[in-house]
Design a protein around this motif. Structure first.
Motif, PDB file in Angstrom:
ATOM      1  N   TYR A  63       0.897  -1.499  -0.166  1.00  0.00           N
ATOM      2  CA  TYR A  63       0.024  -0.218  -0.071  1.00  0.00           C
ATOM      3  C   TYR A  63       0.945   1.252  -0.114  1.00  0.00           C
ATOM      4  CZ  TYR A  63      -4.045  -2.796   1.526  1.00  0.00           C
ATOM      5  OH  TYR A  63      -5.190  -3.754   1.471  1.00  0.00           O
ATOM      6  N   LEU A  64       1.994   0.833   0.826  1.00  0.00           N
ATOM      7  CA  LEU A  64       2.936   2.402   0.887  1.00  0.00           C
ATOM      8  C   LEU A  64       3.511   2.753  -0.452  1.00  0.00           C
ATOM      9  CD1 LEU A  64       4.061   2.027   4.607  1.00  0.00           C
ATOM     10  CD2 LEU A  64       2.804   3.750   3.588  1.00  0.00           C
ATOM     11  N   THR A  65       4.044   1.622  -1.094  1.00  0.00           N
ATOM     12  CA  THR A  65       4.631   1.890  -2.207  1.00  0.00           C
ATOM     13  C   THR A  65       3.954   2.115  -3.531  1.00  0.00           C
ATOM     14  OG1 THR A  65       5.186  -0.589  -2.364  1.00  0.00           O
ATOM     15  CG2 THR A  65       6.793   0.880  -1.419  1.00  0.00           C
ATOM     16  N   ASP A  70       2.926   3.013  -9.357  1.00  0.00           N
ATOM     17  CA  ASP A  70       2.160   3.448 -10.556  1.00  0.00           C
ATOM     18  C   ASP A  70       2.586   4.318 -11.859  1.00  0.00           C
ATOM     19  OD1 ASP A  70      -0.345   2.624  -9.756  1.00  0.00           O
ATOM     20  OD2 ASP A  70      -1.311   4.449  -9.167  1.00  0.00           O
ATOM     21  N   ASN A  71       3.741   5.137 -11.174  1.00  0.00           N
ATOM     22  CA  ASN A  71       4.164   5.940 -12.077  1.00  0.00           C
ATOM     23  C   ASN A  71       5.725   5.196 -12.744  1.00  0.00           C
ATOM     24  OD1 ASN A  71       6.091   7.673 -12.872  1.00  0.00           O
ATOM     25  ND2 ASN A  71       5.301   9.565 -11.586  1.00  0.00           N
ATOM     26  N   ALA A  77      13.477   4.787 -11.530  1.00  0.00           N
ATOM     27  CA  ALA A  77      14.342   5.480 -10.981  1.00  0.00           C
ATOM     28  C   ALA A  77      14.254   5.089  -9.402  1.00  0.00           C
ATOM     29  CB  ALA A  77      14.028   6.933 -11.033  1.00  0.00           C
ATOM     30  N   LEU A  78      13.162   4.680  -8.915  1.00  0.00           N
ATOM     31  CA  LEU A  78      13.292   4.359  -7.450  1.00  0.00           C
ATOM     32  C   LEU A  78      13.197   2.896  -7.103  1.00  0.00           C
ATOM     33  CD1 LEU A  78      10.768   7.389  -6.492  1.00  0.00           C
ATOM     34  CD2 LEU A  78      13.223   7.146  -6.161  1.00  0.00           C
ATOM     35  N   GLY A  79      13.202   2.021  -7.995  1.00  0.00           N
ATOM     36  CA  GLY A  79      13.233   0.708  -7.839  1.00  0.00           C
ATOM     37  C   GLY A  79      13.912   0.153  -6.729  1.00  0.00           C
TER      38      GLY A  79
END
Ligand SMILES: Cc1cc2nc3c(=O)[nH]c(=O)nc-3n(C[C@H](O)[C@H](O)[C@H](O)COP(=O)(O)O)c2cc1C
Length: 362
Positions: A63-65, A70-71, A77-79
């Motif tokens: 839920y937090l990620t 989604d983007n 970039a943030l994998g």
């Protein structure tokens, strides 16, 4: 462990070991924490969402990620960061999300939020005695609408915090606190002249309390505050400021009946335009207030947190010499307790009402 020592030695724990913490133990501690804070509530004004099983913890991390995932660009970039997040939320044995009712007016809203925060602080202290650590999380990635939707936060509710809970090997060293004297002001005018009446007060007691005809020494209050300032407070902003008011010789009618508290401690904080920071600061103040109430109780001093409507009245703040840039956020009635007039009207701490936990699993 002495209460003072527990308050001073409790640390926010961010690194947990894999030892499990029993769900029943957590529920028992939360019940006890509620019992210490809630007296006069018709029905619970908060609820708890618990994520303790590996599945629930994974769900929470998902839920937090979700918003990042989604983007597509952000995901690429943030994998790595997403992986770290997952680990961070899977690691602690349990997580509790605390949610409070907004209330029908500002005073009710403040009371509901304040009570939830005070319970969370009591819970932290009780758990610390059992060598269970935790950290209160309010970081921006938690405060997002998508996450709130996922956890079923309703329009009339407010997110208070997420507690990550577990056993730990080593507590970090505490960062010192500023002595309470630095933020302390004693009103020279008698409180009875400058304190507004408590009509339409939220958080009024159901029982008629009678106080002993005994002053509350300012230096005792200051001494207790110097322990209470060891409250958790994000980024060590120490947002609290204290105004101490003794009732004085005025207000004699009430004084004669011993129903007027001999003293008030008014806690204010710098006005903050950033809503997120303001909520964190408020929470820190209520944690401090809870420390104070517990310490006072040990000494037979009754400290009761009230939320009078005049808290929001600028003219009242001016009379109390609260600086322009500050707002009143908590008022504590102080006095040595005499006989309780109608014991039947007082639901004793630990009554069934106070024990109704609204608890559900994520
Ligand atoms: C309302 C509130 C929000 C907090 N939010 C966070 C947070 O998001 N992340 C974090 O690491 N610590 C958080 N903390 C913990 C504080 O950073 C911590 O209390 C402070 O650094 C003092 O350390 P101590 O708790 O060990 O005394 C929060 C504490 C409070 C009371």
């Amino acid at each position: 462990m002495e209460l003072e020592q527990t308050i001073r030695e409790r640390r926010s724990i961010r690194k947990f070991n894999p030892a499990p913490v029993a769900r029943d133990k957590i529920v028992e501690l939360m019940r006890e924490a509620e019992r210490l804070c809630v007296r006069d509530e018709e029905e619970p004004q908060r609820r708890y969402l618990y994520a303790g099983t590996p599945d629930a913890r994974k769900r929470l991390a998902d839920y937090l990620t979700e918003k990042i995932e989604d983007n597509k660009v952000a995901k690429l970039a943030l994998g790595k960061l997403i992986g770290t997040f997952h680990k961070r939320f899977m690691e602690p044995a349990a997580n509790i999300i605390v949610i409070a009712k907004k209330g029908k007016n500002p005073a009710e809203g403040a009371r509901n939020y304040g009570t939830a925060c005070r319970i969370m602080q009591s819970f932290q202290l009780l758990a610390w005695r059992e060598k269970i650590g935790m950290v209160w999380i309010t970081e921006p990635f938690v405060l997002n609408e998508r996450f709130f939707d996922r956890i079923g936060l309703r329009a009339d509710e407010r997110f208070v915090g997420l507690l990550q809970i577990g056993h730990f090997d080593k507590a970090p060293r505490g960062r010192g606190r500023t002595p309470a004297e630095r933020y302390w002001n004693v009103l020279s005018a008698p409180g009875a002249e400058v304190l507004p009446a408590n009509e339409s007060e939220t958080g009024a007691r159901s029982e008629q309390i009678r106080y002993k005809d005994r002053p509350v020494p300012a230096d005792l209050v200051l001494k207790l505050l110097n322990h209470a300032v060891w409250a958790p407070n994000h980024r060590m902003r120490e947002p609290w400021r204290f105004t101490y008011a003794e009732r004085g010789a005025h207000g004699r009618a009430e004084q004669a009946a011993n129903t007027a508290p001999p003293a008030h401690l008014i806690v204010s904080m710098r006005a903050e335009t950033d809503e997120h920071k303001r909520d964190e600061n408020l929470a820190a103040v209520y944690c401090l207030a809870q420390n104070f109430c517990l310490l006072a109780e040990e000494r037979g001093l009754d400290a009761h947190v009230i939320f009078p409507n005049w808290m929001f009245d600028e003219a009242a703040a001016r009379r109390l010499k609260i600086p322009d840039k500050e707002q009143i956020v908590a008022v504590l009635e102080l006095g040595f307790r005499g006989e309780v007039r109608s014991a039947a009207a007082e639901p004793p701490p630990g009554s069934d009402k106070a024990e109704t936990l609204r608890w559900s699993e994520l």
